[in-house]
Design an enzyme around this catalytic site. Structure first.
Site, mmCIF file in Angstrom:
data_model
loop_
_atom_site.group_PDB
_atom_site.id
_atom_site.type_symbol
_atom_site.label_atom_id
_atom_site.label_comp_id
_atom_site.label_asym_id
_atom_site.label_seq_id
_atom_site.Cartn_x
_atom_site.Cartn_y
_atom_site.Cartn_z
ATOM 1 C CG ASP A 1 -0.296 -2.504 7.283
ATOM 2 O OD1 ASP A 1 -1.391 -2.800 7.800
ATOM 3 O OD2 ASP A 1 -0.074 -1.409 6.728
ATOM 4 C CE1 TYR B 1 -9.592 2.945 6.484
ATOM 5 C CE2 TYR B 1 -8.695 4.174 8.330
ATOM 6 C CZ TYR B 1 -8.581 3.727 7.029
ATOM 7 O OH TYR B 1 -7.483 4.041 6.298
ATOM 8 C CG PHE C 1 -1.984 0.981 1.253
ATOM 9 C CD1 PHE C 1 -3.161 0.753 0.574
ATOM 10 C CD2 PHE C 1 -1.835 2.175 1.943
ATOM 11 C CE1 PHE C 1 -4.191 1.687 0.579
ATOM 12 C CE2 PHE C 1 -2.864 3.114 1.956
ATOM 13 C CZ PHE C 1 -4.037 2.870 1.271
HETATM 14 C C1 LIG Z 1 -5.966 0.979 4.519
HETATM 15 C C2 LIG Z 1 -4.493 0.849 4.672
HETATM 16 C C3 LIG Z 1 -3.751 1.846 5.281
HETATM 17 C C4 LIG Z 1 -4.441 3.110 5.737
HETATM 18 O O1 LIG Z 1 -3.608 3.967 6.415
HETATM 19 P P1 LIG Z 1 -4.230 5.271 7.091
HETATM 20 O O2 LIG Z 1 -3.121 5.814 7.882
HETATM 21 O O3 LIG Z 1 -5.421 4.837 7.872
HETATM 22 O O4 LIG Z 1 -4.673 6.174 5.993
HETATM 23 C C5 LIG Z 1 -2.400 1.659 5.444
HETATM 24 N N1 LIG Z 1 -1.795 0.521 5.000
HETATM 25 C C6 LIG Z 1 -2.493 -0.456 4.379
HETATM 26 C C7 LIG Z 1 -1.790 -1.676 3.924
HETATM 27 C C8 LIG Z 1 -3.847 -0.320 4.199
HETATM 28 O O5 LIG Z 1 -4.535 -1.273 3.569
#
Ligand SMILES: *Cc1c(COP(=O)(O)O)cnc(C)c1O
Length: 423
Positions: A198, A223, A129
């Site tokens: 993660d 979320y 991501f």
């Molecule tokens: C959804 C997601 C995020 C989201 O990060 P935010 O700090 O909440 O914007 C981060 N890493 C991965 C792998 C995700 O799927």
């Protein structure tokens, strides 16, 4: 050939079916985007009203003690811990996934600098991501280290004497491919590296055993499958063997050993408490607790193992039905067919029209999402299946809508090609 009646029969036989009652599911919507934003639990509005009107409105600042606000991050953390194979007291809810990644990456780099200063590489996956890659770029820049990105099947081979940290997302957000956390953590350790996981697309979606895998650090999102609401606090876990060794970089007062002594010098709290930074967002934290409770409600029915079994059945059904009923329309499967490699989502690709097809589906009430590709990666039509509230019959109906959109050419209508700010 499967029929809609077969899907209805599967729903009648589904022991997890009553869990759907916990949620507000809008009429006429088939929601296949719980991997991006989980749906609203029925308990959340009343709980938020209570926090606002009673705890804040009446009890005011006393609620830090009387309502236990001060302990809320750890109370919610202890509940999330049950879903990811960690113990109470090892995991806390705080900040965002991005911020928590920064904290654990820098903490891991401090461990590595103490134990193996010659290691100066953070290794990750190219299709991780973006925020994970950006945070890692920033940390690498700060340290004068390198961030190296490889494909999923090149990770093991690249683990070498220069790698300090292996940082991976357990379930890939684009492909739904799931790594073997136990094997890759073991390989990382054998190669002398630390492993950060993660769990954004894992927590509440697939069984995770952080302690059993001997992982070093983990972070995850509130979320998505935890149903904590838009921008919900995220979570952070640190293996107890590391927790007390170093400060995390955002040494705020809420992570101090005694915040209310207001001393000028930072003295980190023991354990995971030092991973707090500033004052927790109580309203969001209360909503996150309601969301986590919806997942814990599956515990008497078999917990994450039962949710996983249903999730695999739903994703399998979707793949089978797309193959059977949408044949000849140019769709190809991106997610792995093999159960052990698949998270709780299915991603399709199509040479042309991916974005518009998803928009046409949304107009019909079937909510998935689209992720654009590039030279290396195809466009993705993404469908998440949350076993807490998704039914087999929803899968059937979603595929019928997809077939109709493709057969009619409806997706070619100009309104479905207008881009929105959030896709
Ligand atoms: C959804 C997601 C995020 C989201 O990060 P935010 O700090 O909440 O914007 C981060 N890493 C991965 C792998 C995700 O799927």
């Amino acid at each position: 050939m499967l029929t809609r009646q077969d899907c209805e029969a599967r729903d009648r036989a589904d022991p997890l079916a009553p869990l759907r009652e916990q949620f507000v599911l809008p009429e006429g919507v088939i929601y296949l985007d719980g991997n991006s934003l989980g749906v609203l639990p029925r308990a959340t509005p009343a709980r938020i009203r209570e926090v606002v009107e009673c705890e804040w409105g009446q009890d005011l600042i006393r609620s830090w003690n009387t309502a236990g606000w001060i302990h809320l991050p750890h109370r919610v953390g202890a509940k999330i811990a049950r879903l990811v194979g960690a113990e109470a007291g090892e995991l806390t809810a705080a900040d965002s996934t991005s911020v928590n990644l920064y904290k654990v990456l820098v903490a891991a780099s401090r461990l590595a600098q103490a134990d193996a200063p010659e290691r100066r590489v953070i290794l990750s996956e190219r299709s991780n991501f973006p925020t994970d890659l950006y945070i890692a770029q920033s940390v690498a820049q700060e340290l004068g280290w390198a961030l190296e990105l490889v494909e999923a099947d090149e990770i093991e081979a690249r683990l070498g004497p220069d790698v300090a940290v292996l940082m991976l997302t357990h379930v890939n957000y684009r492909t739904g491919r799931m790594h073997d956390m136990a094997v890759l953590t073991r390989r990382a350790h054998e190669a002398g590296a630390l492993a950060i996981w993660d769990l954004a697309h894992s927590a509440g979606a697939v069984p995770v055993d952080l302690k059993g895998c001997d992982a070093d650090f983990a972070i995850g999102c509130g979320y998505k499958y935890l149903n904590g609401g838009p921008g919900a606090p995220a979570f952070v876990w640190v293996h107890p063997r590391h927790a007390d060794r170093f400060w995390q970089p955002l040494a705020g007062w809420m992570g101090h050993a005694s915040p209310f002594e207001f001393t000028p010098d930072y003295k980190p709290a023991a354990g995971i408490a030092r991973y707090l930074c500033g004052t927790p967002p109580i309203l969001s934290m209360a909503a996150l607790e309601c969301g986590v409770d919806t997942v814990l409600a599956a515990e008497p029915l078999g917990g994450m193992a039962a949710l996983r079994e249903k999730s695999l059945a739903l994703t399998q059904l979707f793949m089978d039905l797309v193959e059977e009923r949408c044949a000849g329309h140019g769709l190809a499967l991106v997610s792995p067919r093999e159960d052990a490699l698949r998270g709780s989502q299915v991603c399709l690709t199509r040479e042309e029209g991916g974005y518009a097809i998803v928009q046409a589906l949304i107009a019909r009430g079937v909510i998935g999402d689209f992720r654009a590709g590039d030279a290396r990666m195809p466009d993705i039509l993404r469908f998440g299946f949350t076993p807490l509230y998704c039914r087999h019959v929803d899968v059937w109906d979603a595929v019928e809508h997809l077939r109709a959109v493709l057969e009619s050419g409806e997706w070619r209508r100009p309104e479905f090609n207008q881009r929105h700010a959030v896709t």
